[in-house]
Each structure stands twice: as structure tokens, then as C-alpha cells.
Write an enzyme that holds these catalytic residues in place. Structure first.
Site, PDB file in Angstrom:
ATOM      1  N   ASP A 250      52.850  80.315  63.145  1.00 30.17           N
ATOM      2  CA  ASP A 250      52.886  80.946  64.464  1.00 30.17           C
ATOM      3  C   ASP A 250      51.658  81.801  64.720  1.00 30.17           C
ATOM      4  O   ASP A 250      51.373  82.753  63.979  1.00 30.17           O
ATOM      5  CB  ASP A 250      54.142  81.806  64.603  1.00 30.17           C
ATOM      6  CG  ASP A 250      55.417  80.973  64.545  1.00 30.17           C
ATOM      7  OD1 ASP A 250      55.313  79.733  64.654  1.00 30.17           O
ATOM      8  OD2 ASP A 250      56.504  81.558  64.376  1.00 30.17           O
TER       9      ASP A 250
ATOM     10  N   ASP B 284      49.991  80.194  57.462  1.00 26.47           N
ATOM     11  CA  ASP B 284      51.068  80.592  58.353  1.00 26.47           C
ATOM     12  C   ASP B 284      50.977  79.690  59.591  1.00 26.47           C
ATOM     13  O   ASP B 284      49.927  79.092  59.848  1.00 26.47           O
ATOM     14  CB  ASP B 284      50.891  82.064  58.737  1.00 26.47           C
ATOM     15  CG  ASP B 284      51.800  82.499  59.863  1.00 26.47           C
ATOM     16  OD1 ASP B 284      53.020  82.312  59.743  1.00 26.47           O
ATOM     17  OD2 ASP B 284      51.275  83.013  60.877  1.00 26.47           O
TER      18      ASP B 284
END
Length: 295
Positions: free
Chosen positions: A49, A47
């Protein structure tokens, strides 16, 4: 990309997630130099963020585009309102929910793919490069050194996701696919944001295409929203986790890595945003800037 004319105007969440995942997998670019990796059945999925980068990538993107007069304050505040309404009203107003979903990347409508890619390079250097977590980058490099391929999996636009992956020397990226016709963005999405269950769909599709064994793969995220993706692999790891993911990781015996100080962790827990809320955060920043100039 133009969706089929007979596509239903309203798709349920499962259908939208499937479409988003399939679109992201189809758009992912596999580095040809890694066609014969040492460990061909293992890979890692990160991922972005608050996992690879401090904060929300779409916030930095929107802020950089605003400074370049890519769109108006009114455009951004309008998108922020729709996002806020969506979070409060939920599914009570399907038409408004659809508007909120599409408004997440509506600010690029009318601009070209080439524009976003070129400006994205500048924004990465200005606002993103120094926000990469060294610890997470080291983990990604570890997988590369072991001969594994490494993909980013994010709700950010695929163009920005691919840029970040390229700058970090990774294999490629899976991201939200924005519809464009003749190289010009329409402001609509293909399917939905690459978020939550859609990430799991994308990773599964990519694994099938690349001949990966998910039991040998790793996945990294900061958010419980990514539990569908984390649960797919044999080696899930929580990076800078939110409270729910930390509790789940502990209960399951998953690895946990936190590269934040105590103050940073608390602050990140308050402002962490996915692409779905990035426009709202950016809108708040813009409103503060406007009030400052007016006052």
C-alpha cells in the site's frame, strides 16, 4: 485452518504479531523456477500500500466486492464503526478491540477461497493494475534482473497479495492469513493482521527457511509502521514516505524514493491506509454512494 481448541481467547500484541508472521511465512509460495537464483542469499521485500500501489489494496478489494454484492452496506458500515472505535478507544476495551481486529476481514466470512481468488483477478484488472507505481515496479525488476527473489509483504489477505505478486512477475508474497475451514472463510484471522512487528517476524522466518542473509537484503516501504521490517535488512529504502519515515530515513542515511507529485504526496498523506483501516475508508465511500442514490 482451525486454531487449536486450547488456544487462549485473548493473546497479547506480541503473541498475535508472532502468530501473524509465522502464518504468513508458512503460507508464502516460493516460485520453483527460481530454486537456484544467481544471488541465493539476497532478496528484496516490498510493502504494497502506497509503496507498490497507489492507495490501500484492501480498499480497492472491498469496493470491488461491494459492487459485486459480496456483502451488504450494513456489513461494511458495521466493520467501519468497529475500526473507528478501535482507533479512538485503543486497548481500553479488550473485547471490542478483538472484534475490531477480526472485523478487518470479516466481510469475506461465508465465502470460499476460490471465490475471492477469482473475483480478485477481476478487481486487479479493474482497480489495481493502473495504480502500480512504475518506479517501484522498476526497482523490483532490478532485483529480479540481479538474480534475487522478490516478495511482497503486506497486511492485505494472502490471496490478494499472491495475486499481485504473480501479476507483477515476483517470487511470492507474505500477507494476512484469514482462517478458513473446508475452503470457506470463517471471518477470523490466524494470529493477527500482518502489520508492523508481524512483518518483521514473517521476513525473519522466511529468511531462515530460504537461507537468506538479511544483511544482503533490501526492503521498501512508505510507512514508519514498517520500521521493524526495514531495520532488519542491510539495504532499507523509503518509498513515498510518510513524514516520520522520511525523517528516520534521512537520519539513518537510507535511500529515499518519491514517485508522487506534490499534490499526490499531500493527498496520500491524508488517505493512506493499511488493511486495518481499509474497511473504514471503504465504508465511507459506500455511505457516500448510498446517500447519492437516496438523495
Amino acid at each position: 485452518m482451525v486454531p487449536p481448541a486450547d488456544r487462549p481467547r485473548r493473546l497479547n500484541l506480541q503473541q498475535r504479531s508472532r502468530l501473524a508472521g509465522e502464518a504468513a511465512a508458512a503460507a508464502a509460495e516460493v516460485e520453483t523456477a527460481l530454486a537456484h537464483p544467481v544471488d541465493p542469499k539476497a532478496a528484496a521485500f516490498f510493502d504494497v500500500d502506497n509503496t507498490v500501489m497507489q492507495g490501500a489494496s484492501i480498499f480497492h478489494l472491498a469496493k470491488g466486492l461491494y459492487r459485486r454484492k459480496f456483502f451488504t452496506t450494513r456489513d461494511l458500515v458495521g466493520a467501519a464503526y468497529k475500526q473507528a472505535y478501535f482507533r479512538i478507544a485503543g486497548v481500553e476495551d479488550p473485547e471490542h478491540v478483538a472484534e475490531a481486529r477480526n472485523s478487518a476481514l470479516a466481510f469475506i466470512a461465508g465465502h470460499t477461497v476460490q471465490e475471492l481468488e477469482e473475483i480478485g483477478e477481476e478487481i486487479f484488472d479493474e482497480a489495481m493494475a493502473h495504480r502500480i507505481w512504475p518506479g517501484t515496479r522498476a526497482l523490483a525488476q532490478m532485483h529480479l534482473d540481479q538474480g534475487q527473489r522478490v516478495w511482497l509483504v503486506t497486511a492485505a489477505p494472502i490471496e490478494i497479495a499472491s495475486l499481485i505478486a504473480r501479476r507483477l512477475g515476483l517470487t511470492g508474497a507474505l500477507g494476512t492469513v484469514a482462517e478458513h475451514v473446508d475452503g470457506v472463510y470463517t471471518g477470523r484471522l490466524v494470529g493477527d493482521m500482518l502489520h508492523g512487528p508481524a512483518k518483521a517476524v514473517a521476513v525473519t522466518a522466511l529468511a531462515e527457511r530460504e537461507g537468506l542473509d538479511l544483511a544482503l537484503c533490501s526492503a521498501y516501504s512508505d510507512s514508519a509502521n514498517d520500521l521493524p521490517m526495514l531495520s532488519l535488512v542491510g539495504d532499507p529504502c523509503a518509498i513515498n514516505p510518510d513524514a516520520r519515515l522520511r525523517a528516520h530515513a534521512r537520519a539513518q542515511g537510507w535511500r529515499i524514493r518519491d514517485y508522487r507529485t506534490g499534490r499526490k504526496a499531500a493527498r496520500a498523506g491524508l488517505i493512506a491506509g493499511s488493511a486495518a483501516t481499509g474497511a473504514a475508508i471503504a465504508g465511507a465511500v459506500v455511505r457516500r454512494q448510498v446517500r447519492r442514490h437516496v438523495g
